[in-house]
Design a protein around this motif. Structure first.
Motif, PDB file in Angstrom:
ATOM      1  N   ARG A 145       0.786  -1.280  -0.140  1.00 24.23           N
ATOM      2  CA  ARG A 145      -0.483   0.111   0.130  1.00 24.23           C
ATOM      3  C   ARG A 145       1.000   1.798   0.152  1.00 24.23           C
ATOM      4  O   ARG A 145       1.730   1.093   0.589  1.00 24.23           O
ATOM      5  CB  ARG A 145      -0.860   0.291   1.041  1.00 24.23           C
ATOM      6  CG  ARG A 145      -2.120  -1.019   1.372  1.00 24.23           C
ATOM      7  CD  ARG A 145      -2.896  -1.188   0.170  1.00 24.23           C
ATOM      8  NE  ARG A 145      -3.557  -1.925   0.417  1.00 24.23           N
ATOM      9  CZ  ARG A 145      -5.856  -2.034   0.692  1.00 24.23           C
ATOM     10  NH1 ARG A 145      -5.744  -0.851   1.124  1.00 24.23           N
ATOM     11  NH2 ARG A 145      -6.125  -3.420   0.547  1.00 24.23           N
ATOM     12  N   TYR A 146      -0.063   2.276  -0.422  1.00 27.12           N
ATOM     13  CA  TYR A 146       1.239   3.794  -0.590  1.00 27.12           C
ATOM     14  C   TYR A 146       1.090   4.697   0.347  1.00 27.12           C
ATOM     15  O   TYR A 146      -0.453   4.429   0.267  1.00 27.12           O
ATOM     16  CB  TYR A 146       1.183   4.282  -1.698  1.00 27.12           C
ATOM     17  CG  TYR A 146       1.475   2.830  -3.069  1.00 27.12           C
ATOM     18  CD1 TYR A 146       2.830   3.147  -3.310  1.00 27.12           C
ATOM     19  CD2 TYR A 146       0.922   1.993  -3.502  1.00 27.12           C
ATOM     20  CE1 TYR A 146       3.509   1.923  -3.680  1.00 27.12           C
ATOM     21  CE2 TYR A 146       1.621   1.508  -4.966  1.00 27.12           C
ATOM     22  CZ  TYR A 146       2.817   1.446  -4.601  1.00 27.12           C
ATOM     23  OH  TYR A 146       3.394   0.567  -5.641  1.00 27.12           O
ATOM     24  N   PHE A 147       1.227   5.026   0.730  1.00 24.93           N
ATOM     25  CA  PHE A 147       1.333   6.366   1.574  1.00 24.93           C
ATOM     26  C   PHE A 147       1.759   7.984   1.115  1.00 24.93           C
ATOM     27  O   PHE A 147       3.028   8.263   0.604  1.00 24.93           O
ATOM     28  CB  PHE A 147       1.877   6.238   2.911  1.00 24.93           C
ATOM     29  CG  PHE A 147       0.952   5.303   3.801  1.00 24.93           C
ATOM     30  CD1 PHE A 147       0.771   5.114   5.093  1.00 24.93           C
ATOM     31  CD2 PHE A 147       1.629   3.898   3.504  1.00 24.93           C
ATOM     32  CE1 PHE A 147       0.459   3.685   5.779  1.00 24.93           C
ATOM     33  CE2 PHE A 147       0.680   2.609   4.239  1.00 24.93           C
ATOM     34  CZ  PHE A 147       0.256   2.983   4.986  1.00 24.93           C
ATOM     35  N   LEU A 148       0.336   8.857   1.291  1.00 23.74           N
ATOM     36  CA  LEU A 148       0.724   9.705  -0.018  1.00 23.74           C
ATOM     37  C   LEU A 148       0.237  11.191   0.392  1.00 23.74           C
ATOM     38  O   LEU A 148      -0.412  11.311   1.756  1.00 23.74           O
ATOM     39  CB  LEU A 148      -0.417   9.366  -1.075  1.00 23.74           C
ATOM     40  CG  LEU A 148       0.169   8.897  -1.940  1.00 23.74           C
ATOM     41  CD1 LEU A 148      -0.904   8.459  -3.531  1.00 23.74           C
ATOM     42  CD2 LEU A 148       1.219   8.020  -2.703  1.00 23.74           C
ATOM     43  N   VAL A 149       1.225  11.941   0.292  1.00 28.85           N
ATOM     44  CA  VAL A 149       0.613  13.748   0.509  1.00 28.85           C
ATOM     45  C   VAL A 149       1.041  14.425  -0.069  1.00 28.85           C
ATOM     46  O   VAL A 149       2.719  14.086  -1.440  1.00 28.85           O
ATOM     47  CB  VAL A 149       2.122  13.765   2.006  1.00 28.85           C
ATOM     48  CG1 VAL A 149       3.356  13.700   1.579  1.00 28.85           C
ATOM     49  CG2 VAL A 149       1.840  15.067   2.786  1.00 28.85           C
ATOM     50  N   GLY A 150       1.129  15.313  -0.383  1.00 25.99           N
ATOM     51  CA  GLY A 150       0.848  16.720  -0.953  1.00 25.99           C
ATOM     52  C   GLY A 150       2.196  17.683  -0.238  1.00 25.99           C
ATOM     53  O   GLY A 150       2.937  17.139   0.590  1.00 25.99           O
ATOM     54  N   ASP A 151       2.960  18.579  -1.450  1.00 23.50           N
ATOM     55  CA  ASP A 151       4.510  19.260  -1.246  1.00 23.50           C
ATOM     56  C   ASP A 151       3.952  19.974  -0.513  1.00 23.50           C
ATOM     57  O   ASP A 151       4.483  20.848   0.885  1.00 23.50           O
ATOM     58  CB  ASP A 151       5.232  19.503  -1.868  1.00 23.50           C
ATOM     59  CG  ASP A 151       6.174  18.462  -2.784  1.00 23.50           C
ATOM     60  OD1 ASP A 151       6.021  17.283  -1.828  1.00 23.50           O
ATOM     61  OD2 ASP A 151       5.927  18.666  -3.920  1.00 23.50           O
TER      62      ASP A 151
END
Length: 149
Positions: free
Chosen positions: A83-89
Motif C-alpha cells: 500500500r502507498y502512503f501519499l502526501v502533497g508537498d
C-alpha cells in the motif's frame, strides 16, 4: 493559429488521458490545486504522465483516483505491505493505504515556471529526496516562510 487552452472536468478528461497513456510516455496535464506547492503551482505548471513501468518508490509523484472518485496528484512518502502512503508537498497529513489499482500514472517530468525538469535535475532531487522527509515539520516551515513573504 495557437490553440486555446481549455479546462475540462476530470471525468470528461480521464478517458482521453487513459487512452493517451496507452500510446505515449509523456501525457501533459496542467496542475490544478495547491497541494503540491512549493514544487508545483496551480495553473502555472504542467506534469508529464506515463504508465509506471518499474516499481514505484518513495518520493515519486503519482496521479491516482481516490475511492470517492476524486483525481489527485501527490508524492509517495511511504510504502508498506503493498500500500502507498501519499502526501502533497504543501501538506503534513498523510493519506494512507492507497491501493496499486488506484494508481493511474507516474509523473516523469514537469514544466515548472516554463522550464522542463526531470529526475536528476537539482529541483527534482530536492523534492524527491529532501522535502519528503519534512512532512512532520512542514507547518513550522510554512509559518516561518509566511513571515518573510
Amino acid at each position: 493559429m495557437i490553440a486555446e487552452r481549455q479546462t475540462l472536468a476530470a471525468e470528461a478528461l480521464m478517458p482521453k488521458i487513459l487512452a493517451l497513456l496507452e500510446v505515449s510516455d509523456a501525457v501533459p496535464l496542467v496542475v490544478t490545486g495547491n497541494s503540491m506547492v512549493p514544487f508545483l503551482k496551480d495553473q502555472r505548471d504542467t506534469v508529464y504522465l506515463s504508465k509506471p513501468v518499474q516499481p514505484l518508490k518513495r518520493g515519486d509523484i503519482i496521479f491516482y483516483q481516490r475511492d470517492n472518485g476524486q483525481y489527485i496528484l501527490h508524492r509517495i512518502c511511504k510504502i508498506k505491505d503493498g500500500r502507498y502512503f501519499l502526501v502533497g508537498d504543501a501538506q503534513h497529513g498523510v493519506e494512507p493505504n492507497i491501493r496499486p489499482d488506484q494508481i493511474i500514472a507516474l509523473v516523469n517530468a514537469v514544466r515548472r515556471k516554463g522550464k522542463l525538469i526531470k529526475p536528476g535535475d537539482i529541483a527534482w532531487e530536492f523534492y524527491e529526496h529532501f522535502w519528503i522527509h519534512t512532512v512532520s515539520v512542514r507547518p513550522a516551515i510554512f509559518k516561518i516562510y509566511s513571515i518573510f513573504h
